[in-house]
Structures are given as structure tokens and as C-alpha cells.
Design an enzyme around this catalytic site. Structure first.
Site, mmCIF file in Angstrom:
data_model
loop_
_atom_site.group_PDB
_atom_site.id
_atom_site.type_symbol
_atom_site.label_atom_id
_atom_site.label_comp_id
_atom_site.label_asym_id
_atom_site.label_seq_id
_atom_site.Cartn_x
_atom_site.Cartn_y
_atom_site.Cartn_z
ATOM 1 C CD1 TRP A 58 -2.084 -2.101 2.095
ATOM 2 C CD2 TRP A 58 -2.920 -1.378 0.146
ATOM 3 N NE1 TRP A 58 -3.088 -2.960 1.719
ATOM 4 C CE2 TRP A 58 -3.613 -2.543 0.534
ATOM 5 C CE3 TRP A 58 -3.268 -0.747 -1.045
ATOM 6 C CZ2 TRP A 58 -4.642 -3.083 -0.238
ATOM 7 C CZ3 TRP A 58 -4.296 -1.281 -1.815
ATOM 8 C CH2 TRP A 58 -4.970 -2.434 -1.412
ATOM 9 C CG ASP A 112 -3.055 4.288 4.051
ATOM 10 O OD1 ASP A 112 -4.077 4.123 4.750
ATOM 11 O OD2 ASP A 112 -2.752 3.546 3.086
ATOM 12 C CE LYS A 118 -8.316 -3.033 4.281
ATOM 13 N NZ LYS A 118 -7.395 -2.094 3.704
HETATM 14 C C1 LIG Z 1 -6.835 -1.769 2.304
HETATM 15 C C2 LIG Z 1 -5.823 -0.711 2.334
HETATM 16 C C3 LIG Z 1 -5.735 0.268 1.323
HETATM 17 C C4 LIG Z 1 -6.646 0.275 0.129
HETATM 18 O O1 LIG Z 1 -7.923 0.620 0.494
HETATM 19 P P1 LIG Z 1 -9.104 0.764 -0.567
HETATM 20 O O2 LIG Z 1 -10.140 1.500 0.229
HETATM 21 O O3 LIG Z 1 -9.499 -0.626 -0.944
HETATM 22 O O4 LIG Z 1 -8.613 1.525 -1.727
HETATM 23 C C5 LIG Z 1 -4.789 1.256 1.456
HETATM 24 N N1 LIG Z 1 -3.954 1.287 2.504
HETATM 25 C C6 LIG Z 1 -3.994 0.358 3.487
HETATM 26 C C7 LIG Z 1 -3.045 0.449 4.629
HETATM 27 C C8 LIG Z 1 -4.928 -0.663 3.428
HETATM 28 O O5 LIG Z 1 -4.975 -1.586 4.401
#
Ligand SMILES: *Cc1c(COP(=O)(O)O)cnc(C)c1O
Length: 357
Positions: free
Chosen positions: A100, A167, A191
Site C-alpha cells: 500500500w 494512511d 478495515k
Molecule cells: C486496504 C488498504 C488500502 C486500500 O484501500 P481501498 O479503500 O481498498 O482503496 C490502502 N492502505 C492500506 C493500509 C490498506 O490496508
């Protein structure tokens, strides 16, 4: 009632109470005779949900007045582009701690100069790089606080000479955060705070509008700060479920109380991984995530992997298969995963050990 123990990495388990309330709102939203997905978003009934959602975010994370929280579509993956569009002037710095993080870095490279400050790719991202230097001339330093696929986490709010952007898709609301240290915190809701379909951005308002480029209206965070996340039709159902999930967090005693539960769950599971001779953890111990617990069969027992997966499945464990780039197993133990779920998994690991004595 749930009959399975959900360890899915995302979308993940949500509090049963949030799902029950969502079901009610789907049938009749606040006594309007309409479903929450039928009512106009320009009504006071809907606006009260939006206001409550924003207020819960601010209260639970102690978000200062310098910052605003907005809810958009597109996922964290579009968030990678929002970051570069809104904050990259001359140069950006990224910490490469996983897939990511690399995807975020790629979007910045597409819009300007971006440098990788450090990477743990040499160890298949099983640790967090340390002792790196953040370039003082960067517009921002981007980190991924929890590396969902590899089970590593940065829980410290880093001291950075340049604005920090994070993020926090997979560890938001799992522990208190000093929001004032970040110009932007963003992530997908699915998540830890809701269903897929809504993305959160906690942004320092006066950090916006500093780059020279034209930013398309929908990609300009100012559009959404000014529009109260209602510039266009928001993802109403996802926001509704997120609001109910945050209400539940508050009822649990807030983020600090949730953190204590998360510490205990993670300690329980890592203790069993370290004790049980059949299993071994993959992340460096000092960087272990409290959200995603990654482990494999211990050397000499690799042939038991498929058997443990089907054995645990027969005992009601869901979502334990590791990401394809790591293999083995991953138990995602986000906020809504209970101590009982973790205890049940530990019992299954012990039972499996006995079977193979
Ligand atoms: C799942 C995830 C993403 C991507 O998320 P989407 O909403 O599916 O685009 C980005 N960063 C992290 C740390 C993730 O766990």
C-alpha cells in the site's frame, strides 16, 4: 447472532449492534416511512446523521479545530492521488513499508518529484525501517501506520521536520492519535470503522491550497471541506453504518478503552504463536501490529498449512488465509473482533498442536 469468528482483513467484522441498527434504518429510517437509501441527502434527517458522524470522529480522536474531517468515495487507493494532488508542490518523501505504501508513492511520482526515504522491501516488509533521514525540503512525509498485509505497525506519532501524512486505513480508531502532528490522516473505512464505500480524510485546513497546480474539483479537498462532505451525493449507507460503528466505539469507553482491549487481544494471540511449536510469527517482534497478526507454520511443519486452514475453518474461523505475497496465515483482529474470538482461535491452535504431538 454470528456463528463464525471473523478474522477478515477487509472488509472486516463490524459490531453486531451497528449491523442491527443498519438493518432497521434500511427498512424505516427514523420513522420517515423511507429507507435510509431512499431519502434525499438534503433533508434534516440525513443531515443529522452527517453531523453526528463528524462530531463522533472529532470527539473520539480529539481532533483539534485546526482540522476538519470529510467523508468521500474512492477508497484509500484514490486517497493516494488526493495526497499528491493536494500536497505535492516540489517534492514528496515516502516510507516504503509495504504494497500500500508503494502504491501511494507511485501516485506521487506521477505528479512530481517523490523520493523513498527508506524501504523494508529487502525483508519482504516484515519490519519498519529505522534511522532514516527525512529530507527537510520535502513538502510532506508519507507513512502507512499499519501494514495490513505484513502485520507491522508504527504506533508512535513521529516527529517529522516536514508535515506528516498518514494512511491509517487499518489502524484508525484502534488507539489514540495526536492528530495535531499530521497535516492529513486518511483511509478506507472498511478495515476498522465501517463498511466499504466511504473514505475518511482528517485534514489540517490551512495546509490546503499551497500547491500551484490545477486540482480537478472533485479531487480538491477544499471542495469537500467547504461542502461539508456534501458537494455531491455522499455514500449515505456506508456513512450510516460508520456512524453506528462509531457510536459503538463511544459506548465501549472510547478509543483509549478500545486500545486496552486491542492490546490484550494482540498479546493473547502473539503469546500463543510464540509458545506453540507449530507456528512462527513473520513480523519483527518490535514492529508487530495489533491489528493484523501474521504467522506461518514453523520450519519442518510447512506441510501442515492447508490442514490447519481447513481445521480452523471447520471450527468456525473465517479469513485466516494470509495474503498471497506473504503466505501462511493472517488473523485480522480489528476493533469489532472480541477477546472471545481471539480466545477461540488460540484454543483451535492448541487443539491442532495436540493432534500433531
Ligand atoms: C486496504 C488498504 C488500502 C486500500 O484501500 P481501498 O479503500 O481498498 O482503496 C490502502 N492502505 C492500506 C493500509 C490498506 O490496508
Amino acid at each position: 447472532m454470528k456463528k463464525v469468528h471473523i478474522f477478515n482483513a477487509g472488509p472486516c467484522a463490524l459490531p453486531q449492534q451497528a449491523i442491527d441498527r443498519a438493518r432497521e434504518a434500511l427498512l424505516d429510517f427514523k420513522g420517515t416511512g423511507m429507507s435510509v437509501i431512499e431519502i434525499s441527502h438534503r433533508t434534516k434527517e440525513w443531515e443529522s446523521v452527517m453531523d453526528e458522524c463528524r462530531a463522533l470522529w472529532k470527539e473520539l480522536l480529539d481532533i483539534p479545530d485546526t482540522h476538519e474531517v470529510v467523508f468521500l468515495g474512492g477508497g484509500a487507493s484514490l486517497g493516494f492521488l488526493y495526497v499528491a494532488m493536494n500536497f505535492l508542490g516540489k517534492k514528496a518523501a515516502y516510507l516504503e513499508t509495504g504494497v500500500w505504501a508503494k502504491k501511494a508513492y507511485k501516485e506521487a511520482k506521477g505528479l512530481g518529484e517523490a523520493v523513498s526515504v527508506a524501504s523494508s522491501a529487502d525483508g519482504n516488509f516484515c519490519y519498519i525501517p529505522k534511522g532514516y533521514e527525512i529530507p527537510a525540503d520535502a513538502d510532506y512525509f508519507h507513512i502507512t501506520t499499519n501494514n495490513t498485509i505484513y502485520g507491522t505497525e508504527i504506533r508512535e506519532d513521529l516527529d517529522s521536520p516536514v508535515p506528516l501524512i498518514a494512511d491509517m486505513s487499518s489502524d484508525i480508531m484502534s488507539r489514540p492519535v495526536d492528530v495535531s502532528k499530521y497535516d492529513l490522516i486518511y483511509g478506507g473505512a472498511q478495515k476498522n470503522v465501517g463498511p466499504a464505500g466511504v473514505t475518511f480524510f482528517i485534514v489540517r485546513k490551512d495546509a490546503l491550497g499551497k500547491v500551484g497546480r490545477y486540482i480537478p474539483t472533485m479531487l480538491d479537498l477544499r471542495t469537500h471541506v467547504d461542502g461539508g462532505s456534501m458537494f455531491n451525493t455522499p455514500p449515505v449507507f456506508a456513512i450510516y453504518v460508520m456512524t453506528e460503528t462509531l457510536r459503538w466505539v463511544k459506548e465501549q469507553g472510547g478509543v483509549a478503552a478500545i486500545e486496552q482491549r486491542n492490546i490484550r487481544k494482540a498479546e493473547t494471540l502473539y503469546a500463543e504463536i510464540d509458545r506453540n511449536p507449530l507456528f512462527v510469527g513473520t513480523a519483527a517482534k518490535e514492529d508487530r501490529s495489533r491489528m493484523n497478526v501474521c504467522f506461518v507454520m514453523a520450519p519442518g511443519h510447512e506441510d501442515l498449512e492447508a490442514e490447519f486452514l481447513s481445521f480452523s475453518k471447520s471450527k468456525g474461523m473465517v479469513g485466516l488465509k494470509g495474503h498471497r505475497s506473504v503466505g501462511g496465515f493472517r488473523a485480522s483482529i480489528y476493533n469489532a473482533c472480541s477477546q472471545e474470538d481471539v480466545d477461540a482461535l488460540v484454543a483451535v491452535m492448541k487443539e491442532f498442536e495436540q493432534l500433531h504431538k
